[in-house]
Design an enzyme around this catalytic site. Structure first.
Site, PDB file in Angstrom:
ATOM      1  N   ARG A 250     -18.815  14.175  37.836  1.00 20.47           N
ATOM      2  CA  ARG A 250     -18.097  15.019  38.365  1.00 20.47           C
ATOM      3  C   ARG A 250     -19.028  15.585  39.081  1.00 20.47           C
ATOM      4  O   ARG A 250     -20.122  16.660  38.555  1.00 20.47           O
ATOM      5  CB  ARG A 250     -18.426  15.892  36.158  1.00 20.47           C
ATOM      6  CG  ARG A 250     -17.912  14.975  35.260  1.00 20.47           C
ATOM      7  CD  ARG A 250     -18.024  15.189  33.664  1.00 20.47           C
ATOM      8  NE  ARG A 250     -17.467  15.261  32.307  1.00 20.47           N
ATOM      9  CZ  ARG A 250     -17.509  13.935  31.857  1.00 20.47           C
ATOM     10  NH1 ARG A 250     -19.238  13.592  32.016  1.00 20.47           N
ATOM     11  NH2 ARG A 250     -16.664  13.599  31.119  1.00 20.47           N
TER      12      ARG A 250
ATOM     13  N   GLY B 182     -13.885  12.297  22.457  1.00 17.15           N
ATOM     14  CA  GLY B 182     -12.883  13.158  21.869  1.00 17.15           C
ATOM     15  C   GLY B 182     -13.443  14.865  21.663  1.00 17.15           C
ATOM     16  O   GLY B 182     -13.235  15.010  20.820  1.00 17.15           O
ATOM     17  N   ARG B 183     -13.915  14.823  22.212  1.00 11.42           N
ATOM     18  CA  ARG B 183     -14.516  16.815  21.878  1.00 11.42           C
ATOM     19  C   ARG B 183     -13.504  17.383  22.243  1.00 11.42           C
ATOM     20  O   ARG B 183     -13.982  18.385  21.680  1.00 11.42           O
ATOM     21  CB  ARG B 183     -15.002  16.747  24.047  1.00 11.42           C
ATOM     22  CG  ARG B 183     -15.764  17.904  24.295  1.00 11.42           C
ATOM     23  CD  ARG B 183     -16.489  17.786  24.986  1.00 11.42           C
ATOM     24  NE  ARG B 183     -16.686  17.355  26.285  1.00 11.42           N
ATOM     25  CZ  ARG B 183     -16.824  17.137  27.303  1.00 11.42           C
ATOM     26  NH1 ARG B 183     -17.858  16.712  27.868  1.00 11.42           N
ATOM     27  NH2 ARG B 183     -15.996  16.542  28.135  1.00 11.42           N
TER      28      ARG B 183
ATOM     29  N   ASP C 141      -9.582   9.970  26.057  1.00 10.27           N
ATOM     30  CA  ASP C 141      -9.852  11.008  24.642  1.00 10.27           C
ATOM     31  C   ASP C 141      -7.946  11.453  24.514  1.00 10.27           C
ATOM     32  O   ASP C 141      -7.750  12.461  23.361  1.00 10.27           O
ATOM     33  CB  ASP C 141     -10.339  12.485  25.269  1.00 10.27           C
ATOM     34  CG  ASP C 141     -12.113  11.947  25.157  1.00 10.27           C
ATOM     35  OD1 ASP C 141     -11.940  11.123  25.030  1.00 10.27           O
ATOM     36  OD2 ASP C 141     -12.436  13.361  25.847  1.00 10.27           O
TER      37      ASP C 141
ATOM     38  N   THR D 105      -8.236   9.321  30.336  1.00 11.15           N
ATOM     39  CA  THR D 105      -9.091  10.175  30.164  1.00 11.15           C
ATOM     40  C   THR D 105      -8.764   8.705  28.402  1.00 11.15           C
ATOM     41  O   THR D 105      -7.586   9.295  27.792  1.00 11.15           O
ATOM     42  CB  THR D 105      -9.321  11.085  29.658  1.00 11.15           C
ATOM     43  OG1 THR D 105      -9.939  11.253  28.084  1.00 11.15           O
ATOM     44  CG2 THR D 105      -8.026  11.668  29.970  1.00 11.15           C
TER      45      THR D 105
ATOM     46  N   ASP E 284      -7.935  16.890  32.444  1.00  9.62           N
ATOM     47  CA  ASP E 284      -8.367  17.996  33.407  1.00  9.62           C
ATOM     48  C   ASP E 284      -8.883  18.650  34.555  1.00  9.62           C
ATOM     49  O   ASP E 284      -8.785  19.094  34.947  1.00  9.62           O
ATOM     50  CB  ASP E 284      -8.014  19.198  32.237  1.00  9.62           C
ATOM     51  CG  ASP E 284      -9.208  19.068  30.957  1.00  9.62           C
ATOM     52  OD1 ASP E 284     -10.088  18.310  31.733  1.00  9.62           O
ATOM     53  OD2 ASP E 284      -9.130  19.876  30.048  1.00  9.62           O
TER      54      ASP E 284
ATOM     55  N   ASP F 144      -6.885  13.860  25.641  1.00  9.48           N
ATOM     56  CA  ASP F 144      -6.243  15.217  25.699  1.00  9.48           C
ATOM     57  C   ASP F 144      -5.678  16.031  26.432  1.00  9.48           C
ATOM     58  O   ASP F 144      -6.137  17.217  27.276  1.00  9.48           O
ATOM     59  CB  ASP F 144      -7.619  15.961  25.140  1.00  9.48           C
ATOM     60  CG  ASP F 144      -8.909  14.822  26.553  1.00  9.48           C
ATOM     61  OD1 ASP F 144      -8.557  14.480  27.153  1.00  9.48           O
ATOM     62  OD2 ASP F 144     -10.002  15.698  26.509  1.00  9.48           O
TER      63      ASP F 144
ATOM     64  N   GLY G 213     -14.997  12.125  33.058  1.00  9.88           N
ATOM     65  CA  GLY G 213     -15.521  10.585  32.156  1.00  9.88           C
ATOM     66  C   GLY G 213     -14.457   8.729  32.406  1.00  9.88           C
ATOM     67  O   GLY G 213     -13.434   9.351  32.804  1.00  9.88           O
TER      68      GLY G 213
ATOM     69  N   ALA H  50      -2.604  -0.220  41.578  1.00 10.23           N
ATOM     70  CA  ALA H  50      -1.079   0.544  41.968  1.00 10.23           C
ATOM     71  C   ALA H  50      -1.570   1.119  43.049  1.00 10.23           C
ATOM     72  O   ALA H  50      -0.693   1.142  43.900  1.00 10.23           O
ATOM     73  CB  ALA H  50      -0.777   0.687  40.514  1.00 10.23           C
TER      74      ALA H  50
HETATM   75  O1  F6P Z   1     -13.673  12.734  28.508  1.00  8.20           O
HETATM   76  C1  F6P Z   1     -14.077  11.740  28.130  1.00  8.20           C
HETATM   77  C2  F6P Z   1     -15.387  12.010  26.670  1.00  8.20           C
HETATM   78  O2  F6P Z   1     -15.284  10.162  26.441  1.00  8.20           O
HETATM   79  C3  F6P Z   1     -15.810  13.385  25.229  1.00  8.20           C
HETATM   80  O3  F6P Z   1     -14.902  12.502  24.741  1.00  8.20           O
HETATM   81  C4  F6P Z   1     -16.576  12.967  25.757  1.00  8.20           C
HETATM   82  O4  F6P Z   1     -17.388  14.179  24.855  1.00  8.20           O
HETATM   83  C5  F6P Z   1     -17.635  13.171  27.239  1.00  8.20           C
HETATM   84  O5  F6P Z   1     -16.314  12.502  27.983  1.00  8.20           O
HETATM   85  C6  F6P Z   1     -18.593  12.690  26.890  1.00  8.20           C
HETATM   86  O6  F6P Z   1     -18.963  12.061  28.330  1.00  8.20           O
HETATM   87  P1  F6P Z   1     -20.321  11.621  29.007  1.00  8.20           P
HETATM   88  O7  F6P Z   1     -21.448  11.020  28.583  1.00  8.20           O
HETATM   89  O8  F6P Z   1     -20.137  10.437  30.551  1.00  8.20           O
HETATM   90  O9  F6P Z   1     -20.578  13.272  30.058  1.00  8.20           O
END
Ligand code: F6P
Length: 361
Positions: free
Chosen positions: A75, A173-174, A130, A128, A106, A132, A14, A25
């Site tokens: 991804r 914030g999955r 999140d 990210t 991650d 996380d 994401g 940078a």
């Molecule tokens: O990993 C970050 C994030 O923003 C999560 O909070 C969310 O669930 C996910 O990405 C959604 O990502 P996409 O719609 O790009 O698959």
């Protein structure tokens, strides 16, 4: 210092505000060492399909304040398998790319550690919204995301007040409730629901009723998207909560999902600064001959952590560790250190959560 001809920089997973500041940078820091930089497009996919470009100083001009990622993101499923990794490795060898800085979450780090194991040194940068990634106090993009949430929620509160309404706001914030928690405190939410801490819905409803009876006209309830559904149906927990609040409090309740709007926008000072510090540190580490590291912020210091260790720490924090998993890789002392780290991190989160409850009446 190892002899580097070129390093590659990519963004994956994401997107997050500040990724461009990090790309800048990395590029500038490498060029200052006389090392060429290639910008790789669409994450690991660009390595597999040879989609990259040599970056000169001027290619990263005026991107520090730009949202999204000029390198685009992806991804990449192909990179999970040996065939994809070998194609990516061939791209590096054919094009003198001696190391990679991978910016993402991650999933990006799992890719970076795999690629290091196949012989291409990688350094990960946490990017990210999140926040996380357990090994770092803060990831690139988190501060901007929270500021965007604040702006949106302040607007919602204006209209809530005019109409005596409640707004349940779901934020991204999955896997972690940091955005909901911190932005919830910053917007004075009456209640905050996150995955990490059981949410006392009855107590929240009682509190809203008491607030209404004391004359309050505007109510915000902040919910992190990662909360599992509590019963069958196609609605998320947050939407159901909005319905239940309306039914049980008599306060007209609207629902808003901020979703991807929070992923865009120009990065804040804090994110630009973090990206600059981390990007520079990643290049220094790589050129020092280090690899398989993630650059982290801990107590306002930039530190490095082994990616494998950071990923294990993350799994431990998120309760994903399988029996024997850590014992197979780490000493008892290391595991105790990891546990302490996670306990302290959770205690800090919980402390904030308790503060939010105490000051939201
Ligand atoms: O990993 C970050 C994030 O923003 C999560 O909070 C969310 O669930 C996910 O990405 C959604 O990502 P996409 O719609 O790009 O698959």
């Amino acid at each position: 210092m190892a002899k580097f001809r070129r390093i590659g920089v990519l963004t994956s997973g994401g997107d997050a505000p500040g990724m461009n500041a990090a790309v800048r940078a990395v590029t500038r820091a490498a060029l200052a060492h006389g090392v060429e930089v290639v910008g790789i497009f669409e994450g690991y996919k660009g390595l597999i399909h040879k989609n990259f470009e040599v970056f000169h100083e001027r290619d990263v001009d005026n991107i520090i304040g730009k949202g999204g990622t000029i390198l685009w993101s992806d991804r990449c499923d192909e990179f999970r398998y040996e065939e994809g990794i070998l194609k990516a490795k061939a791209t590096c060898i054919e094009n003198n790319i001696d190391g990679i800085v991978a910016i993402g979450g991650d999933g990006t780090f799992r890719g970076a550690t795999d690629f290091t194991n196949y012989g291409i040194p990688c350094i990960g940068l946490p990017g990210t919204i999140d926040n996380d990634i357990s090994s770092t106090d803060e990831s690139i993009g988190f501060d901007t995301a929270m500021n965007t949430v604040i702006e949106m929620v302040d607007r919602l509160r204006d209209t809530c007040d005019s109409h005596r309404r409640c707004n349940v706001v779901e934020v991204m914030g999955r896997a972690a409730g940091y955005i909901a928690l911190e932005a919830g405190i910053a917007t004075g939410a009456s209640a905050i629901a996150v995955k990490e801490i059981p949410f006392d819905e009855d107590a929240a409803i009682k509190k809203l009723i008491a607030q209404k009876e004391s004359g309050k006209r505007n109510f915000i309830v902040m919910v992190a998207e990662g909360i599992p559904l509590d019963s069958a149906g196609d609605k998320q927990y947050s939407e159901k909560l909005a319905e239940r609040i309306q039914k049980n409090t008599g306060i007209e309740t609207k629902f808003a999902r901020l979703a991807h709007v929070v992923r865009g926008g120009s990065p804040t000072l804090r994110d630009r600064l973090l990206a600059a510090r981390m990007g520079e540190a990643a290049v220094e580490a790589l050129l020092d001959g280090k690899s398989n590291l993630v650059v982290c912020l801990q107590h306002d210091n930039i530190v490095e952590m082994d990616i494998g260790y950071a990923l294990s720490l993350d799994r431990l924090y998120k309760g994903k560790v399988q029996p024997g998993e850590l014992e197979a890789k780490y000493t008892a002392e290391q595991i105790a250190d990891m546990q302490r780290f996670c306990d302290e991190k959770f205690a800090a989160f919980k402390k904030l959560y308790d503060i939010s409850n105490r000051i939201s009446n």
